[in-house]
Motif scaffolding. Structure first.
Motif, PDB file in Angstrom:
ATOM      1  N   ASP A  49       0.825  -1.217   0.000  1.00 20.19           N
ATOM      2  CA  ASP A  49       0.000   0.000   0.000  1.00 20.19           C
ATOM      3  C   ASP A  49       0.860   1.268   0.000  1.00 20.19           C
ATOM      4  OD1 ASP A  49      -2.267  -1.604   0.029  1.00 20.19           O
ATOM      5  OD2 ASP A  49      -2.716  -1.261   2.158  1.00 20.19           O
ATOM      6  N   LEU A  50       1.940   1.270   0.780  1.00 23.06           N
ATOM      7  CA  LEU A  50       2.829   2.432   0.826  1.00 23.06           C
ATOM      8  C   LEU A  50       3.511   2.654  -0.521  1.00 23.06           C
ATOM      9  CD1 LEU A  50       4.412   1.886   4.347  1.00 23.06           C
ATOM     10  CD2 LEU A  50       3.028   3.865   3.664  1.00 23.06           C
ATOM     11  N   LEU A  51       3.941   1.565  -1.147  1.00 22.88           N
ATOM     12  CA  LEU A  51       4.571   1.683  -2.462  1.00 22.88           C
ATOM     13  C   LEU A  51       3.587   2.230  -3.490  1.00 22.88           C
ATOM     14  CD1 LEU A  51       6.629  -1.615  -2.447  1.00 22.88           C
ATOM     15  CD2 LEU A  51       7.578   0.709  -2.517  1.00 22.88           C
ATOM     16  N   GLU A  52       2.375   1.678  -3.502  1.00 20.43           N
ATOM     17  CA  GLU A  52       1.368   2.143  -4.454  1.00 20.43           C
ATOM     18  C   GLU A  52       1.011   3.608  -4.212  1.00 20.43           C
ATOM     19  OE1 GLU A  52      -1.778  -0.773  -4.398  1.00 20.43           O
ATOM     20  OE2 GLU A  52      -0.695  -2.015  -5.852  1.00 20.43           O
ATOM     21  N   ALA A  53       0.981   4.029  -2.957  1.00 14.20           N
ATOM     22  CA  ALA A  53       0.718   5.436  -2.647  1.00 14.20           C
ATOM     23  C   ALA A  53       1.819   6.345  -3.205  1.00 14.20           C
ATOM     24  CB  ALA A  53       0.590   5.634  -1.131  1.00 14.20           C
ATOM     25  N   ASN A  54       3.004   5.771  -3.408  1.00 13.63           N
ATOM     26  CA  ASN A  54       4.132   6.497  -3.998  1.00 13.63           C
ATOM     27  C   ASN A  54       4.195   6.330  -5.513  1.00 13.63           C
ATOM     28  OD1 ASN A  54       5.928   7.901  -2.058  1.00 13.63           O
ATOM     29  ND2 ASN A  54       5.961   5.909  -1.049  1.00 13.63           N
ATOM     30  N   GLY A  55       3.159   5.746  -6.111  1.00 16.22           N
ATOM     31  CA  GLY A  55       3.126   5.605  -7.561  1.00 16.22           C
ATOM     32  C   GLY A  55       3.840   4.389  -8.117  1.00 16.22           C
ATOM     33  N   VAL A  56       4.198   3.452  -7.268  1.00 11.18           N
ATOM     34  CA  VAL A  56       4.894   2.237  -7.696  1.00 11.18           C
ATOM     35  C   VAL A  56       3.861   1.167  -8.031  1.00 11.18           C
ATOM     36  CG1 VAL A  56       6.507   0.410  -6.980  1.00 11.18           C
ATOM     37  CG2 VAL A  56       6.885   2.780  -6.234  1.00 11.18           C
ATOM     38  N   SER A  57       4.008   0.530  -9.201  1.00  7.29           N
ATOM     39  CA  SER A  57       3.115  -0.590  -9.520  1.00  7.29           C
ATOM     40  C   SER A  57       3.717  -1.848  -8.911  1.00  7.29           C
ATOM     41  CB  SER A  57       2.927  -0.736 -11.036  1.00  7.29           C
ATOM     42  OG  SER A  57       4.147  -1.007 -11.686  1.00  7.29           O
ATOM     43  N   VAL A  58       2.917  -2.531  -8.095  1.00  3.97           N
ATOM     44  CA  VAL A  58       3.390  -3.675  -7.305  1.00  3.97           C
ATOM     45  C   VAL A  58       2.640  -4.926  -7.712  1.00  3.97           C
ATOM     46  CG1 VAL A  58       3.625  -4.608  -4.959  1.00  3.97           C
ATOM     47  CG2 VAL A  58       3.817  -2.130  -5.340  1.00  3.97           C
ATOM     48  N   TRP A  59       3.399  -5.996  -8.038  1.00  2.00           N
ATOM     49  CA  TRP A  59       2.778  -7.302  -8.198  1.00  2.00           C
ATOM     50  C   TRP A  59       2.743  -7.905  -6.805  1.00  2.00           C
ATOM     51  CZ3 TRP A  59       2.538 -12.306  -7.086  1.00  2.00           C
ATOM     52  CH2 TRP A  59       1.673 -13.092  -7.853  1.00  2.00           C
ATOM     53  N   PHE A  60       1.527  -8.075  -6.291  1.00  2.00           N
ATOM     54  CA  PHE A  60       1.305  -8.565  -4.930  1.00  2.00           C
ATOM     55  C   PHE A  60       0.222  -9.629  -5.023  1.00  2.00           C
ATOM     56  CE2 PHE A  60      -0.825  -7.409  -0.660  1.00  2.00           C
ATOM     57  CZ  PHE A  60      -0.014  -8.274   0.063  1.00  2.00           C
ATOM     58  N   SER A  61       0.540 -10.816  -4.598  1.00  3.73           N
ATOM     59  CA  SER A  61      -0.372 -11.958  -4.784  1.00  3.73           C
ATOM     60  C   SER A  61      -1.780 -11.680  -4.273  1.00  3.73           C
ATOM     61  CB  SER A  61       0.200 -13.210  -4.110  1.00  3.73           C
ATOM     62  OG  SER A  61       0.436 -12.986  -2.730  1.00  3.73           O
ATOM     63  N   GLU A  62      -1.905 -10.919  -3.212  1.00  3.88           N
ATOM     64  CA  GLU A  62      -3.226 -10.625  -2.665  1.00  3.88           C
ATOM     65  C   GLU A  62      -4.089  -9.808  -3.623  1.00  3.88           C
ATOM     66  OE1 GLU A  62      -4.704 -11.734   0.472  1.00  3.88           O
ATOM     67  OE2 GLU A  62      -3.108 -13.071  -0.180  1.00  3.88           O
ATOM     68  N   LYS A  63      -3.457  -9.086  -4.527  1.00  4.03           N
ATOM     69  CA  LYS A  63      -4.192  -8.240  -5.461  1.00  4.03           C
ATOM     70  C   LYS A  63      -4.160  -8.769  -6.888  1.00  4.03           C
ATOM     71  CE  LYS A  63      -3.437  -4.053  -2.808  1.00  4.03           C
ATOM     72  NZ  LYS A  63      -2.801  -2.761  -2.741  1.00  4.03           N
ATOM     73  N   ASN A  64      -3.146  -9.573  -7.225  1.00  4.74           N
ATOM     74  CA  ASN A  64      -2.940  -9.934  -8.618  1.00  4.74           C
ATOM     75  C   ASN A  64      -3.230 -11.392  -8.955  1.00  4.74           C
ATOM     76  OD1 ASN A  64      -0.712  -7.604  -8.002  1.00  4.74           O
ATOM     77  ND2 ASN A  64      -1.697  -7.379  -9.984  1.00  4.74           N
ATOM     78  N   VAL A  65      -3.688 -12.164  -7.993  1.00  6.42           N
ATOM     79  CA  VAL A  65      -4.061 -13.548  -8.282  1.00  6.42           C
ATOM     80  C   VAL A  65      -5.565 -13.678  -8.056  1.00  6.42           C
ATOM     81  CG1 VAL A  65      -3.734 -15.973  -7.717  1.00  6.42           C
ATOM     82  CG2 VAL A  65      -1.790 -14.409  -7.572  1.00  6.42           C
ATOM     83  N   ALA A  66      -6.284 -13.892  -9.157  1.00 12.58           N
ATOM     84  CA  ALA A  66      -7.737 -14.024  -9.077  1.00 12.58           C
ATOM     85  C   ALA A  66      -8.122 -15.400  -8.550  1.00 12.58           C
ATOM     86  CB  ALA A  66      -8.346 -13.806 -10.464  1.00 12.58           C
ATOM     87  N   LEU A  67      -9.309 -15.490  -7.985  1.00 15.05           N
ATOM     88  CA  LEU A  67      -9.818 -16.776  -7.509  1.00 15.05           C
ATOM     89  C   LEU A  67      -9.859 -17.771  -8.660  1.00 15.05           C
ATOM     90  CD1 LEU A  67     -12.762 -15.686  -5.200  1.00 15.05           C
ATOM     91  CD2 LEU A  67     -10.583 -16.661  -4.505  1.00 15.05           C
ATOM     92  N   GLY A  68      -9.434 -18.978  -8.392  1.00 14.50           N
ATOM     93  CA  GLY A  68      -9.483 -20.037  -9.388  1.00 14.50           C
ATOM     94  C   GLY A  68      -8.281 -20.101 -10.313  1.00 14.50           C
TER      95      GLY A  68
END
Length: 165
Positions: A49-68
């Protein structure tokens, strides 16, 4: 922003790789966040969240892996499409590395490249070297010395694509 000599030494190769990747692949994520599953709602989410608030695009499993979606294949794609990697080293990660789980596989791939930024949180580099001498030999950033927000600021500056292009 002030960097220690050790930080300059360890982060300069990462900066060079990020610069090359930013020019060749502007669509890539700025960073891939490797973390222990147990930290996904705590320290890893805070750093993401801190990185994204600084404009950094983050690959984070909690956000980038869809169910299934197969987790390992999604991680593999995330690693391939990220310019740099952050390993959030916590007591939970140290335990996960001992059991050779998914974080161990991510770390193996990140260690093979000059794209790795260790962030030590609630543990020490000495503890890390006992589990992973290769990762422990790389200097990085530590929340014992700076806040998570200050670390996120440094990483954001390091991977600032607009400044690089």
């Amino acid at each position: 922003m002030t960097y220690t000599p050790a930080e300059v030494k360890s982060l300069t190769p990462v900066r060079r790789v990020v610069e090359i990747q930013a020019l060749a692949h502007p669509e890539y994520f700025d960073v891939f966040l490797c973390h222990a599953w147990d930290d996904r709602r705590g320290a890893a989410k805070e750093l993401s969240d801190l990185l994204e608030a600084n404009g950094v695009s983050v690959w984070f499993s909690e956000k980038n892996v869809a169910l299934g979606v197969p987790l390992l294949r999604a991680i593999d794609k995330g690693l391939a499409k990220s310019r740099a990697g952050i390993v959030l080293v916590t007591p939970n990660l140290l335990q996960r590395l001992k059991s050779e789980g998914i974080a161990d596989k991510e770390l193996s791939e990140l260690l093979a490249r000059d794209q790795l930024i260790p962030v030590v949180h609630e543990t020490t580099y000495d503890d890390l070297r006992e589990v992973s001498p290769l990762l422990g030999s790389r200097s990085g950033l530590s929340t014992a010395e700076e806040s998570m927000a200050e670390i996120a600021d440094k990483i954001a500056e390091l991977v600032d694509v607009e400044e690089l292009t």
